[in-house]
Motif scaffolding. Sequence first.
Motif, PDB file in Angstrom:
ATOM      1  N   ARG A   1       0.810  -1.220   0.000  1.00 54.99           N
ATOM      2  CA  ARG A   1       0.000   0.000   0.000  1.00 54.99           C
ATOM      3  C   ARG A   1       0.844   1.271   0.000  1.00 54.99           C
ATOM      4  O   ARG A   1       0.331   2.337  -0.349  1.00 54.99           O
ATOM      5  CB  ARG A   1      -0.999  -0.025   1.160  1.00 54.99           C
TER       6      ARG A   1
ATOM      7  N   ALA B   1      -6.914   0.305  -9.051  1.00 57.74           N
ATOM      8  CA  ALA B   1      -6.761  -1.153  -9.066  1.00 57.74           C
ATOM      9  C   ALA B   1      -8.061  -1.850  -8.694  1.00 57.74           C
ATOM     10  O   ALA B   1      -8.456  -2.838  -9.335  1.00 57.74           O
ATOM     11  CB  ALA B   1      -5.647  -1.571  -8.113  1.00 57.74           C
TER      12      ALA B   1
ATOM     13  N   ARG C   1      -5.991   5.141  -2.058  1.00 61.68           N
ATOM     14  CA  ARG C   1      -4.832   5.445  -2.913  1.00 61.68           C
ATOM     15  C   ARG C   1      -4.751   4.468  -4.082  1.00 61.68           C
ATOM     16  O   ARG C   1      -4.103   4.750  -5.093  1.00 61.68           O
ATOM     17  CB  ARG C   1      -3.534   5.339  -2.102  1.00 61.68           C
ATOM     18  N   HIS C   2      -5.410   3.325  -3.949  1.00 60.75           N
ATOM     19  CA  HIS C   2      -5.317   2.265  -4.948  1.00 60.75           C
ATOM     20  C   HIS C   2      -6.670   2.018  -5.620  1.00 60.75           C
ATOM     21  O   HIS C   2      -6.944   0.913  -6.090  1.00 60.75           O
ATOM     22  CB  HIS C   2      -4.808   0.986  -4.284  1.00 60.75           C
TER      23      HIS C   2
ATOM     24  N   SER D   1      -0.054  -1.097  -7.575  1.00 58.12           N
ATOM     25  CA  SER D   1      -1.242  -1.908  -7.312  1.00 58.12           C
ATOM     26  C   SER D   1      -1.994  -2.265  -8.587  1.00 58.12           C
ATOM     27  O   SER D   1      -2.481  -3.394  -8.733  1.00 58.12           O
ATOM     28  CB  SER D   1      -2.167  -1.198  -6.324  1.00 58.12           C
ATOM     29  N   ARG D   2      -2.118  -1.340  -9.521  1.00 55.73           N
ATOM     30  CA  ARG D   2      -2.824  -1.671 -10.776  1.00 55.73           C
ATOM     31  C   ARG D   2      -2.054  -2.751 -11.540  1.00 55.73           C
ATOM     32  O   ARG D   2      -2.647  -3.692 -12.082  1.00 55.73           O
ATOM     33  CB  ARG D   2      -2.989  -0.414 -11.623  1.00 55.73           C
TER      34      ARG D   2
ATOM     35  N   ILE E   1      -4.179  -5.771  -0.688  1.00 55.38           N
ATOM     36  CA  ILE E   1      -3.129  -4.794  -0.419  1.00 55.38           C
ATOM     37  C   ILE E   1      -2.729  -4.940   1.034  1.00 55.38           C
ATOM     38  O   ILE E   1      -3.564  -5.234   1.895  1.00 55.38           O
ATOM     39  CB  ILE E   1      -3.526  -3.332  -0.731  1.00 55.38           C
TER      40      ILE E   1
END
Length: 368
Positions: free
Chosen positions: A154, A194, A190-191, A159-160, A179
Amino acid sequence: MPVELNRDTILRAPKVLLHDHLDGGLRPQTIIDLAAEIGYDKLPSTDAAELGRWFAEAADSGSLERYLETFDHTVAVMQTVGGLRRVASECAQDLAADGVVYAEVRWAPEQHVSEGLTLPQVVDAVLAGFADGVAVAAERGYTIRVGALATAMRHAARSREIAELAVAYRDHGVVGFDIAGAEAGFPPTRHLDAFEYLRRENYHFTIHAGEAFGLPSIWEALQWCGADRLGHGVRIVDDIAVTGSTLDEHVDSARLGRLSQYVRDKRIPLELCPSSNVQTGAAPSIAAHPIGLLRRLHFRVTVNTDNRLMSDTSMTKEMLLLTEAFGYSWSDLQWLTVNAMKSAFIAFDERLAIINAQIKPGYADLLA
């Protein structure tokens, strides 16, 4: 009469494990062997017994950040195809010997490329290792199925990429996405890219939330990101008001807030890890762990190991600790196990087959 509950009999019970980190479950001797192979000289000890004790003591700090530092050593020796394959194989063997019939083991591929491996090479090595371990377990008379969860860190920005990697391997043993890492300062939103991608791909994912950080982390994981399960989620108790002792059997004294009510109503699985939660300060003790209250309130509670090396634990040990703390019976342990199997990231008919062919018959023998 039911079989007596003790460590030996619990070992025989079929178990389901949803939250176990590959880099948190190495055998101490394996760490030493792999370190010697690659020339890693930063281990605190090269004696297996001493090294095992060091990991447990270093992780027993009450701080999630300090707990995570212990992974520097395990990740360092998991940078080769051979190392990854050995660790994954031994993981499957050790879980099978502990009575686990289904496990989802997570690891972060991005942490294993520092010596030149590609992400696909990392995934291929781990999946091959799991297959090796399952085969060895079968030769020893154990039946286990292992699915992998590809994890993104994280605090990083991959992540994507990891989500796309997980989907690419969805028919080859990677059953979901996650994550992980320090929660504070690194919210799951933040992700979001994804998670939106994974939802479009009809893919399962869990999110570490509600361990070191509280309700906002859980809320974002569910309502913004759409998590299928909560990795830990223990801090959901912050949204439950209890009058009197939390050990009181009269659960009508508990008042659920909006978020906790939603979690219970939607049957969102909680991947609780009692020993680990005590180590990281998320719970003061096993006896005071929120799992007791959450189980009585009929949340979708599951029991997990998190990091078997750092917590010096196993599924058998976790179940034994709960029976000692809360007086759990075989029926309670079966309820927890079926909860976990219902919450797994494999197809419904496959989950049902394991429940009916392995879990229920296994507990029937212990309840007879």
